[in-house]
Each structure stands twice: as structure tokens, then as C-alpha cells.
Design an enzyme around this catalytic site. Structure first.
Site, short mmCIF file in Angstrom:
data_model
loop_
_atom_site.label_atom_id
_atom_site.label_comp_id
_atom_site.label_asym_id
_atom_site.label_seq_id
_atom_site.Cartn_x
_atom_site.Cartn_y
_atom_site.Cartn_z
N THR A 182 -13.37 -23.17 -120.59
CA THR A 182 -12.89 -24.09 -121.62
C THR A 182 -12.68 -25.39 -120.88
O THR A 182 -12.61 -25.37 -119.65
CB THR A 182 -11.50 -23.57 -122.11
OG1 THR A 182 -11.67 -22.32 -122.75
CG2 THR A 182 -10.78 -24.53 -123.03
N VAL A 224 -10.04 -16.42 -132.94
CA VAL A 224 -9.53 -17.73 -132.54
C VAL A 224 -8.73 -17.53 -131.26
O VAL A 224 -7.87 -16.65 -131.18
CB VAL A 224 -8.65 -18.35 -133.65
CG1 VAL A 224 -7.98 -19.62 -133.16
CG2 VAL A 224 -9.49 -18.64 -134.89
#
Ligand code: GLY
Length: 364
Positions: free
Chosen positions: A210, A239
Site C-alpha cells: 500500500t 475492505v
């Protein structure tokens, strides 16, 4: 009774003298894949840009880069082979935030998160609604799956086995003799050995990479962004922590900013970025604030090193006075048989560089 000095520490969230003496300076920090992002953001800060403009311009480089397989275009897909992106932004001066989750077909979810912040009365949009919202603001739908990510996804599909070793996505009983990897080469004629080895690596060990990027400017303003394609091979609709304010990102203009990369589920369970900022408010320096949050993660597993070894998680913290740090659950990760020390990216005006993260546990 609380002393006058203690009162300054707890109310302001910073040691009083340091806060009074510190002159804000431009500082950008990011996860290790964010060196270019830090440098770009620093260029913008130097030209007087808003901190949110700066960090967004930085991470947009990763989102648009097909070689970063954990962010934006070229990110590794979900189990159905579809790339789903999560992102959040926080703007310190206005204390606003915005986020999108499970967004398909748009390369730059961080830009959409910012639009949610600035042009809606909501904080987060997800899935189909987030896509419709992005299109309403002129974003074009694109296929985010590159050939390289599609190869990795197919290798992962082929790696799954039932008890008898069978897999419907690889050679059937009627296939001519030969290795399945030869068949993959027919499908991907340009793939080289290194790319095939990488595809096996990510199939076996799905990354949660990320990018998180945090900035402070000379006016003492702070912002942050976290953007990701999330856990590779996730269930559609999963999520992670990145779009959740308080988990993947938190900015408190009075104290500092924090973000996270790594296994989102474990971060969500301790509201990590918020925990790090609150630790700084209570007087911990950024390194200790990150380590204390990691101790909570370890506690959730009864400090069982064997279970903790199955994932990694890294926090990044930038205090309002410009002091920064990052700490990782593990000192190093093993990639393609090599031990890679945990690092993060920094540009504090002295040039961009990678620095070593502090760490909680040592991988021998
Ligand atoms: N930290 C990224 C994710 O778990 O989705």
C-alpha cells in the site's frame, strides 16, 4: 495534582518547550515504495502548495505506475481477477476527511476520496456508488488489470488444489505431456523467468503493500493519504484498513499524523493510526507511539511469534514539530529467499532517502 508542565504536555499533545521552540519545516514521509512520492510532494511543498495537494501528487505517481502491484493501476486483483481499490485522505487544517472503498475501474482512488471530502456531506463511498460518483466527476473507466497482474492471478488460481491435488484451472487429464508453466508461457509469450518467479511469490504470499504518505509544511499544516489495491486475492468487497479513517490514516492538526501499511485486518482491530496519534498526544515520541501500537497487535495474538510471523504491519508517524519515525512488526521480511530490512521513505528537505524502520520483533 497535575503540574503546569504536565498540563502543557497533555493538553497540547507535545512537550511544551519543544512545541514552543520548534519552527515548522517541510517534511514528507511514506512507505518504502514512496520515495518518488516523497520527492514529488517535497517539490510541491517548496513551491508553497497545500499539504494535501502535495501528498496526493506524490501517491498519484504510484497509483498510475503499472509496476507498483499494490496500488492503483496494475494492483493485484481480488479472487475474481478484478482490481478493487481503497483510499482515504485527511486534511489537517480543515479537519476533514474522505474515503472510497472497493472502487473498480478508476486508477486514482485517492483523487476520488478527495472529491468525497470536498464535494459531499459524506465521508466514505463504496463499490458501485463510489464508481458512479467518480464518473459524475468526469473519471473514465479503465481496465486496471495489467498483463503482469493477470499472470500473477492466473498463477494463484492454478496453485489452488483439492485434497487429491486437482485444480480445474490447470491441465486436465487429457492434456498433452509437459509442465503447466510451459502452457503459461504460451499464454504470456513475453514473460521472463524473473516475472514468473515473482508471480509464484505473490501467489503463495499475497502482498498487502500500500502507500501511505504524510506531510508537514512550513506553516505547520499537515495532511495524509493512504491508497491501495488491498490484499491480493481478497474476497470481492473486502475492505482493508487503508480507507478507514483511524485505521489506515489519521491526522490531528494539533498533534500529528499517522498511517499504516501491511495486513489491514490486524490494523483495524487496534484502530492503528488513531492509536499512534493518541500515543503522541500523550507524550510518546513518534517511534515509541508506533511501537506501542504494534504491541497491541502482538497482544491480540497472545504474543505468539509463530502466528505473528504470518503477517507484517508497519506504522508511520509524523509529529507536528517535524519529528518522524516508522516502526514495523518485524525487522525484515523474506522476499524470494532474501531478507529485506523494513524501511520507509523520507524527504525532509535534505533529499529523499530510505531509512530503517524501528521494529518490535526480530526475524532470525
Ligand atoms: N493495508 C492494506 C490492506 O490490508 O488492504
Amino acid at each position: 495534582m497535575i503540574s503546569r508542565r504536565e498540563c502543557f504536555r497533555t493538553v497540547a499533545g507535545l512537550p511544551a518547550l519543544r512545541a514552543a521552540q520548534a519552527r515548522p519545516r517541510n517534511v514528507v514521509i511514506a512507505s518504502a515504495n514512496g520515495l518518488r512520492a516523497c520527492n514529488r510532494a517535497m517539490e510541491l511543498l517548496r513551491s508553497g502548495a497545500d499539504t494535501l495537494d502535495a501528498v496526493l501528487a506524490g501517491v498519484n505517481l504510484n497509483e498510475e505506475d503499472p509496476e507498483d502491484n499494490t496500488v492503483g493501476y496494475g494492483g493485484l486483483p481480488n479472487e475474481d481477477g478484478i482490481v478493487e481499490l481503497d483510499a482515504s485522505v485527511m486534511h489537517g487544517p480543515t479537519r476533514r476527511c474522505g474515503a472510497v472503498a472497493a472502487l473498480r475501474n478508476i486508477k486514482t482512488p485517492s483523487k476520488v476520496a478527495r472529491l468525497v471530502m470536498e464535494h459531499t456531506d459524506h465521508v466514505m463511498l463504496v463499490g458501485e456508488g463510489a464508481l458512479r460518483f467518480a464518473k459524475a466527476f468526469g473519471f473514465q473507466e479503465e481496465n486496471l488489470l495489467t498483463e503482469k497482474s493477470r499472470l500473477a492471478w492466473l498463477v494463484w488460481k492454478q496453485s489452488l488444489r483439492d485434497r487429491s491435488g486437482h485444480n480445474n484451472w490447470t491441465d486436465g487429464l487429457d492434456a498433452p505431456p509437459g509442465k503447466p508453466s510451459a502452457r503459461l508461457r504460451e499464454l504470456f509469450p513475453h514473460v521472463d523467468e524473473a516475472t514468473l518467479a515473482w508471480a509464484w511469490q505473490v501467489a503463495m504470499d499475497p502482498p498487502t503493500g500500500t502507500i501511505n504518505c504524510l506531510a508537514l509544511n512550513e506553516r505547520g499544516e499537515m495532511s495524509g493519504v493512504t491508497t491501495t489495491s488491498g490484499l491480493a486475492w481478497k474476497i470481492a468487497g473486502r475492505v482493508g484498513d487503508s480507507p478507514l479513517p483511524g485505521a489506515g490514516l489519521w491526522v490531528d492538526q494539533d498533534v500529528g499524523a499517522a498511517g499504516a501499511t501491511g495486513r489491514g485486518e490486524e490494523n483495524i482491530r487496534i484502530a492503528g493510526a488513531h492509536t499512534v496519534v493518541e500515543n503522541m498526544r500523550r507524550g510518546m515520541d513518534p517511534k515509541e507511539a508506533c511501537l506501542e501500537a504494534l504491541r497491541r497487535v502482538a497482544r491480540n495474538f497472545g504474543n505468539d511469534a509463530e502466528r505473528l510471523a504470518k503477517f507484517d504491519l508497519t506504522f508511520y508517524a509524523l509529529r507536528k514539530d517535524g519529528v518522524y519515525a516508522s516502526a514495523s512488526l518485524w525487522n525484515a521480511r523474506v522476499r524470494e529467499g532474501k531478507r529485506v530490512p523494513a524501511r520507509y521513505a523520507v524527504n525532509d528537505g535534505e533529499g529523499g532517502r530510505l531509512e530503517l524502520c524501528a521494529w518490535l520483533l526480530e526475524r532470525k
